[in-house]
Scaffold this active site. Structure first.
Site, short mmCIF file in Angstrom:
data_model
loop_
_atom_site.label_atom_id
_atom_site.label_comp_id
_atom_site.label_asym_id
_atom_site.label_seq_id
_atom_site.Cartn_x
_atom_site.Cartn_y
_atom_site.Cartn_z
N LYS A 161 0.88 -1.17 0.00
CA LYS A 161 0.00 0.00 0.00
C LYS A 161 0.91 1.21 0.00
O LYS A 161 1.55 1.52 1.01
CB LYS A 161 -0.92 0.01 1.22
CG LYS A 161 -1.76 1.27 1.34
CD LYS A 161 -2.58 1.33 2.61
CE LYS A 161 -3.06 2.76 2.82
NZ LYS A 161 -3.84 2.90 4.06
N GLY A 205 -10.77 8.02 5.57
CA GLY A 205 -11.84 9.00 5.77
C GLY A 205 -13.20 8.40 6.09
O GLY A 205 -14.14 9.13 6.37
N ASN A 207 -9.88 1.80 9.11
CA ASN A 207 -9.19 1.39 10.32
C ASN A 207 -9.79 2.06 11.56
O ASN A 207 -10.42 1.44 12.41
CB ASN A 207 -7.70 1.72 10.19
CG ASN A 207 -6.84 1.14 11.31
OD1 ASN A 207 -5.63 0.96 11.16
ND2 ASN A 207 -7.39 0.81 12.47
#
Lengths: 275, 72
Positions: A108, A197, A218
């Site tokens: 990532k 977000g 998360n």
């Protein structure tokens, strides 16, 4: 709407870099109140991918060993990040270190431009993506909704894009749904994961209804009062949103239209206002 | 005869460290990490585990030694 052909299995699996995954949810491993809650939340989410990081070694390596054991027991795929990297070189080196430690060529990719917004440095991102793709990585870039940046990333060899919903950790949901909808329409065949977000299951459902392929989150789970139940709530929202997209959502109308048949309405022949 | 051990000052994980380690592998072992799951970089460039023993250390080298951690 741009719903695909109906499929036999409404919960069709997400496929990234030719790997079929059991869920459209990707979940982070940070900020949980305890390792036990982390493990239970990941299990409850049904996610097939968890994000992980590298940090400066502490406690003679024991912290890292314990974390690897914990993640290994989850039976899911790990996706290391380059969180906190601010330059191409930092991100590339971090990715190479992650490949060795986590034994995966998936990364990532984050190149951060600004500490207050944690906005991607899209120029560095495209450059780092090109370097890492050439080095054999499978890059999942954390990017903005900018279409020209997205094209650069695809040209650099990325096969998945991860546009932000809102800045990392804000929980504000999809800050720019119009631009995200344009991105979805412009890249109909590229797996697009909303990353960052997302604060509530409704945000995740909205992203899925818009046709995004998955959601990575998360904080919204880890910082919930009950992270395990919240993980379930997100899983249900993501399933519901995907099912809605695959079912074909109705279009919006400007004016009301009765859903009950007008024909046969009792007293229809009476003049309104006479009563 | 007195054997002179050369001591170097390095920056390891952001902190100044005095060490007699001659290679990156020595340094990793000196910190009790020879068997640990760590990855290394020297002056911003990745050093694979197999190359640590042949990576010499010089004064003021910047070394990173990292391990797996939670992430988002």
């Amino acid at each position: 709407m741009n719903a695909p052909e109906p499929t036999a299995n409404a919960k069709s699996a997400l496929t990234l870099y030719d790997v079929a995954l059991p869920s459209r949810m990707l979940i982070g491993t940070a900020q949980y109140p305890s390792p036990h809650v982390l493990a239970s939340a990941v299990e409850a989410s049904g996610a097939g991918i968890v994000t992980v990081s590298l940090r400066r070694e502490q406690a003679r390596g024991r912290m890292g060993e314990r974390f690897l054991e914990l993640v290994g027991a989850l039976g899911v795929r790990v996706l290391p990040n380059t969180a906190g990297c601010r330059t191409v070189k930092e991100a590339v080196t971090t990715a190479q270190m992650a490949r060795e430690v986590f034994n995966t060529d998936w990364i990532k990719l984050e190149v951060i431009a600004n500490d207050d917004t944690l906005q991607p440095d899209v120029f560095g991102l495209a450059e780092a993506a090109a370097v890492l793709n050439a080095d054999g990585f499978k890059v999942l870039p954390y990017t903005t909704e900018d279409l020209s940046v997205a094209e650069r990333l695809l040209n650099a060899g990325c096969q998945v894009l991860m546009p932000w919903g809102a800045p990392i950790g804000t929980g504000r949901g999809l800050a720019n749904p119009y631009a995200l909808q344009s991105m979805r329409a412009y890249f109909p065949d590229t797996p697009l994961i909303i990353d960052a977000g997302i604060g509530a299951p409704s945000h995740a459902a909205q992203a899925m209804e818009m046709g995004f392929d998955g959601v990575l989150l998360n904080t919204a789970v880890a910082k919930a009062g009950d992270p395990v139940r919240m993980a379930q709530a997100f899983a249900q929202a993501i399933d519901a949103g995907r099912a809605a997209f695959e079912s074909g959502l109705m279009g919006m109308r400007d004016m009301a239209q009765p859903s009950t048949p007008v024909a046969g309405t009792p007293f229809f022949d009476l003049k309104r206002g006479d009563a | 005869m007195v054997t002179q051990v050369e001591v170097r000052t390095l920056i390891v994980n952001g902190e100044a460290v005095m060490t007699a380690a001659e290679t990156l592998a020595d340094l990793v072992a000196e910190r009790g990490l020879a068997e640990a799951k760590v990855a290394t970089a020297r002056n911003g460039t990745f050093v694979p585990e197999k190359a640590r023993a042949t990576t010499p250390l010089f004064f003021d080298d910047h070394i990173e030694i990292v391990s797996p951690r939670h992430g988002g």
